[in-house]
Design a protein around this motif. Sequence first.
Motif, PDB file in Angstrom:
ATOM      1  N   THR A  31       0.832  -1.206   0.000  1.00  0.00           N
ATOM      2  CA  THR A  31       0.000   0.000   0.000  1.00  0.00           C
ATOM      3  C   THR A  31       0.866   1.255   0.000  1.00  0.00           C
ATOM      4  O   THR A  31       0.616   2.199  -0.758  1.00  0.00           O
ATOM      5  N   LEU A  32       1.905   1.259   0.827  1.00  0.00           N
ATOM      6  CA  LEU A  32       2.802   2.412   0.883  1.00  0.00           C
ATOM      7  C   LEU A  32       3.566   2.591  -0.426  1.00  0.00           C
ATOM      8  O   LEU A  32       3.771   3.727  -0.883  1.00  0.00           O
ATOM      9  N   ASP A  33       3.976   1.504  -1.043  1.00  0.00           N
ATOM     10  CA  ASP A  33       4.650   1.592  -2.339  1.00  0.00           C
ATOM     11  C   ASP A  33       3.721   2.167  -3.402  1.00  0.00           C
ATOM     12  O   ASP A  33       4.131   2.989  -4.231  1.00  0.00           O
ATOM     13  N   ASP A  34       2.464   1.735  -3.387  1.00  0.00           N
ATOM     14  CA  ASP A  34       1.482   2.265  -4.330  1.00  0.00           C
ATOM     15  C   ASP A  34       1.261   3.759  -4.108  1.00  0.00           C
ATOM     16  O   ASP A  34       1.186   4.535  -5.070  1.00  0.00           O
ATOM     17  N   ASP A  35       1.157   4.171  -2.845  1.00  0.00           N
ATOM     18  CA  ASP A  35       0.977   5.590  -2.524  1.00  0.00           C
ATOM     19  C   ASP A  35       2.180   6.412  -2.975  1.00  0.00           C
ATOM     20  O   ASP A  35       2.035   7.502  -3.525  1.00  0.00           O
ATOM     21  N   ARG A  36       3.383   5.892  -2.745  1.00  0.00           N
ATOM     22  CA  ARG A  36       4.604   6.594  -3.148  1.00  0.00           C
ATOM     23  C   ARG A  36       4.651   6.759  -4.659  1.00  0.00           C
ATOM     24  O   ARG A  36       4.985   7.824  -5.171  1.00  0.00           O
ATOM     25  N   GLN A  37       4.272   5.714  -5.371  1.00  0.00           N
ATOM     26  CA  GLN A  37       4.266   5.778  -6.832  1.00  0.00           C
ATOM     27  C   GLN A  37       3.249   6.815  -7.318  1.00  0.00           C
ATOM     28  O   GLN A  37       3.544   7.584  -8.248  1.00  0.00           O
ATOM     29  N   ALA A  38       2.082   6.860  -6.711  1.00  0.00           N
ATOM     30  CA  ALA A  38       1.067   7.837  -7.097  1.00  0.00           C
ATOM     31  C   ALA A  38       1.546   9.260  -6.810  1.00  0.00           C
ATOM     32  O   ALA A  38       1.318  10.176  -7.612  1.00  0.00           O
ATOM     33  N   VAL A  41       4.078  10.283  -9.498  1.00  0.00           N
ATOM     34  CA  VAL A  41       3.397  10.646 -10.742  1.00  0.00           C
ATOM     35  C   VAL A  41       2.799  12.050 -10.621  1.00  0.00           C
ATOM     36  O   VAL A  41       2.930  12.875 -11.529  1.00  0.00           O
ATOM     37  N   ALA A  42       2.172  12.339  -9.488  1.00  0.00           N
ATOM     38  CA  ALA A  42       1.588  13.665  -9.275  1.00  0.00           C
ATOM     39  C   ALA A  42       2.671  14.739  -9.261  1.00  0.00           C
ATOM     40  O   ALA A  42       2.483  15.836  -9.828  1.00  0.00           O
ATOM     41  N   LEU A  43       3.803  14.465  -8.646  1.00  0.00           N
ATOM     42  CA  LEU A  43       4.894  15.430  -8.607  1.00  0.00           C
ATOM     43  C   LEU A  43       5.444  15.680 -10.002  1.00  0.00           C
ATOM     44  O   LEU A  43       5.729  16.829 -10.362  1.00  0.00           O
ATOM     45  N   ARG A  44       5.588  14.636 -10.777  1.00  0.00           N
ATOM     46  CA  ARG A  44       6.055  14.806 -12.159  1.00  0.00           C
ATOM     47  C   ARG A  44       5.107  15.701 -12.949  1.00  0.00           C
ATOM     48  O   ARG A  44       5.541  16.566 -13.699  1.00  0.00           O
ATOM     49  N   ARG A  45       3.818  15.466 -12.790  1.00  0.00           N
ATOM     50  CA  ARG A  45       2.829  16.300 -13.487  1.00  0.00           C
ATOM     51  C   ARG A  45       2.924  17.753 -13.028  1.00  0.00           C
ATOM     52  O   ARG A  45       2.845  18.676 -13.834  1.00  0.00           O
ATOM     53  N   LEU A  46       3.074  17.957 -11.730  1.00  0.00           N
ATOM     54  CA  LEU A  46       3.161  19.303 -11.184  1.00  0.00           C
ATOM     55  C   LEU A  46       4.389  20.033 -11.706  1.00  0.00           C
ATOM     56  O   LEU A  46       4.298  21.199 -12.113  1.00  0.00           O
ATOM     57  N   VAL A  47       5.517  19.370 -11.730  1.00  0.00           N
ATOM     58  CA  VAL A  47       6.745  19.993 -12.235  1.00  0.00           C
ATOM     59  C   VAL A  47       6.600  20.313 -13.718  1.00  0.00           C
ATOM     60  O   VAL A  47       6.971  21.402 -14.165  1.00  0.00           O
TER      61      VAL A  47
END
Length: 74
Positions: A31-38, A41-47
């Motif tokens: 679950t934590l790995d999935d959250d980290r991956q999400a 992805v959100a950080l990449r989009r934001l940048v």
Amino acid sequence: MASIASDILTIQQQIAATNARLEQLTQQQQTLDDDRQAQLVALRRLVRTAYMEGLQSPIKLVLNQEDPATTARM
């Protein structure tokens, strides 16, 4: 013999409890790995969005670890 049988039963119960805890921790890790991956992805989009909008200066400050006060004086 009864004492040994009792010890074996106790150890088997401990093994079962440890296996159950291991399974729980494995699920939590997934679950934590999935959250980290999400979040990545959100950080990449934001940048990418910030760069496309021309807001790369604050991002450069964060990524380059520059002191904002020093940069502002320059």
